[in-house]
Write an enzyme that holds these catalytic residues in place. Structure first.
Site, PDB file in Angstrom:
ATOM      1  N   GLY A  99       2.806  -1.111   4.206  1.00 50.87           N
ATOM      2  CA  GLY A  99       3.112   0.470   3.741  1.00 50.87           C
ATOM      3  C   GLY A  99       4.284   0.824   3.510  1.00 50.87           C
ATOM      4  O   GLY A  99       5.024   0.521   2.398  1.00 50.87           O
ATOM      5  N   GLY A 100       5.188   1.315   4.494  1.00 49.32           N
ATOM      6  CA  GLY A 100       6.491   1.825   4.340  1.00 49.32           C
ATOM      7  C   GLY A 100       7.656   0.924   3.668  1.00 49.32           C
ATOM      8  O   GLY A 100       8.115   1.444   2.759  1.00 49.32           O
TER       9      GLY A 100
ATOM     10  N   ASN B 118       0.906  -1.198  -0.084  1.00 51.99           N
ATOM     11  CA  ASN B 118       0.128  -0.117   0.215  1.00 51.99           C
ATOM     12  C   ASN B 118       1.083   1.416  -0.064  1.00 51.99           C
ATOM     13  O   ASN B 118       1.298   1.530   0.986  1.00 51.99           O
ATOM     14  CB  ASN B 118      -0.797  -0.158   1.210  1.00 51.99           C
ATOM     15  CG  ASN B 118      -1.602   1.298   1.322  1.00 51.99           C
ATOM     16  OD1 ASN B 118      -1.837   1.947   0.372  1.00 51.99           O
ATOM     17  ND2 ASN B 118      -2.179   1.381   2.593  1.00 51.99           N
ATOM     18  N   TRP B 119       1.009   1.803  -1.150  1.00 48.97           N
ATOM     19  CA  TRP B 119       1.977   3.010  -1.274  1.00 48.97           C
ATOM     20  C   TRP B 119       1.366   4.254  -0.814  1.00 48.97           C
ATOM     21  O   TRP B 119       2.409   5.268  -0.657  1.00 48.97           O
ATOM     22  CB  TRP B 119       2.224   3.083  -2.781  1.00 48.97           C
ATOM     23  CG  TRP B 119       3.015   1.944  -3.392  1.00 48.97           C
ATOM     24  CD1 TRP B 119       3.767   0.909  -2.596  1.00 48.97           C
ATOM     25  CD2 TRP B 119       3.487   2.034  -4.623  1.00 48.97           C
ATOM     26  NE1 TRP B 119       4.432   0.208  -3.393  1.00 48.97           N
ATOM     27  CE2 TRP B 119       4.434   0.611  -4.676  1.00 48.97           C
ATOM     28  CE3 TRP B 119       3.327   2.441  -5.665  1.00 48.97           C
ATOM     29  CZ2 TRP B 119       4.807   0.253  -5.953  1.00 48.97           C
ATOM     30  CZ3 TRP B 119       3.774   2.030  -6.970  1.00 48.97           C
ATOM     31  CH2 TRP B 119       4.602   0.849  -6.955  1.00 48.97           C
TER      32      TRP B 119
ATOM     33  N   HIS C 185      -9.386   1.542   5.382  1.00 48.18           N
ATOM     34  CA  HIS C 185      -7.998   1.745   5.813  1.00 48.18           C
ATOM     35  C   HIS C 185      -8.117   2.770   7.171  1.00 48.18           C
ATOM     36  O   HIS C 185      -8.780   3.770   6.977  1.00 48.18           O
ATOM     37  CB  HIS C 185      -7.023   2.280   4.760  1.00 48.18           C
ATOM     38  CG  HIS C 185      -5.581   2.319   5.267  1.00 48.18           C
ATOM     39  ND1 HIS C 185      -5.133   3.203   6.154  1.00 48.18           N
ATOM     40  CD2 HIS C 185      -4.705   1.357   5.176  1.00 48.18           C
ATOM     41  CE1 HIS C 185      -3.750   2.808   6.544  1.00 48.18           C
ATOM     42  NE2 HIS C 185      -3.418   1.875   6.024  1.00 48.18           N
TER      43      HIS C 185
END
Ligand code: PGA
Length: 257
Positions: free
Chosen positions: A234-235, A9-10, A95
């Protein structure tokens, strides 16, 4: 046997050019991902171009959100039809950043989930408690309320067409992941809930991902838990090396069973 799914998930990161560069690098490594499902959720602006890079391969393209309607006067929203047109097969809904920053309710998230299903997209539903809720011993109650609300109007067949992610809010972007044991406990709870709400068999088949500060360092231990079927990253999904290291960890676990 549930397949492991590693999904990046960017968030609001990467220009179209950067996104395509990343996509073409991982596209070249697809063979190494065999046995693991891999997906990325670039920002809306990069979806079409990234689809051009991934098209014909096995890496899935997803959107970070989806509107609850097909078309109409909804300024700023993007409909499931439009997302499908640019190659998305799935979309995140619920989210925690949207729940917290944009005040999204379970009711709205439910409408988005149903709208994705209606247009044959896979909704990836995120649920999870805040730190305060965990400290007050409310984790299961909070997760159950979110699941009940967000899954309203769905049946076992619909469940087989979605993915669920447990993402404790206190672990997202904080560098503080849930321990494998803490995560497994909630995942098992989610599966028990699904068995009661739907059918035992459907709950056994449901993919439940963990999200919240997943890195190449902690991925293997989390993914080895019996009810953790993948990760929403994510990160660590912004860098090809760390993202593919997490995929590799999933692959080793998939191959060991
Ligand atoms: P993180 O984000 O891996 O950076 O904690 C996870 C997510 O928000 O899905």
């Amino acid at each position: 046997m549930r397949k492991k799914f590693i999904c990046g998930n960017w968030k609001m990161n990467k220009t179209t050019q950067e996104a395509c560069q990343f996509a073409s690098e991982i596209r070249g490594m697809e063979k190494k991902f065999e046995g693991v499902e891999v997906g990325i959720c670039p920002p809306y602006t990069a979806l079409q171009a990234v689809h051009g890079v991934l098209d014909g391969g096995s890496i899935l393209l997803g959107a970070q959100d989806v509107a609850w309607a097909q078309d109409g006067a909804y300024t700023g929203e993007v409909s499931p039809l439009m997302l499908k047109e640019v190659g998305c097969t799935f979309a995140l809904v619920g989210h925690s950043e949207r729940r917290t920053l944009l005040d999204e309710s379970d009711e709205l998230i439910n409408r988005k989930l149903l709208s994705a299903l209606q247009f044959n997209m896979t909704p990836l539903l995120c649920v999870g408690e805040s730190l305060d809720e965990r400290e007050r011993g409310m984790t299961e109650r909070v997760v159950e309320t979110q699941l009940r609300g967000c899954l309203a109007g769905t049946d076992a067949k619909a469940l087989s067409r979605m993915v669920i992610a447990y993402e404790p809010v206190w672990a997202i972007g904080t560098g503080r992941n849930a321990t494998p044991h803490e995560a497994q406990e909630v995942h098992a709870f989610v599966r028990r809930f699904l068995a009661g709400r739907f059918e035992a068999e459907a709950s056994q088949d449901a993919q439940i991902l963990y999200g919240g500060s997943v890195t190449p360092k902690n991925a293997a231990a989390l993914l080895a838990q019996p009810d953790i079927d993948g990760a929403l990253v994510g990160g660590a999904s912004l860098d090809v090396r760390s993202f593919t290291d997490i995929i590799q960890a999933a692959r080793e676990i998939a191959q060991a069973v």
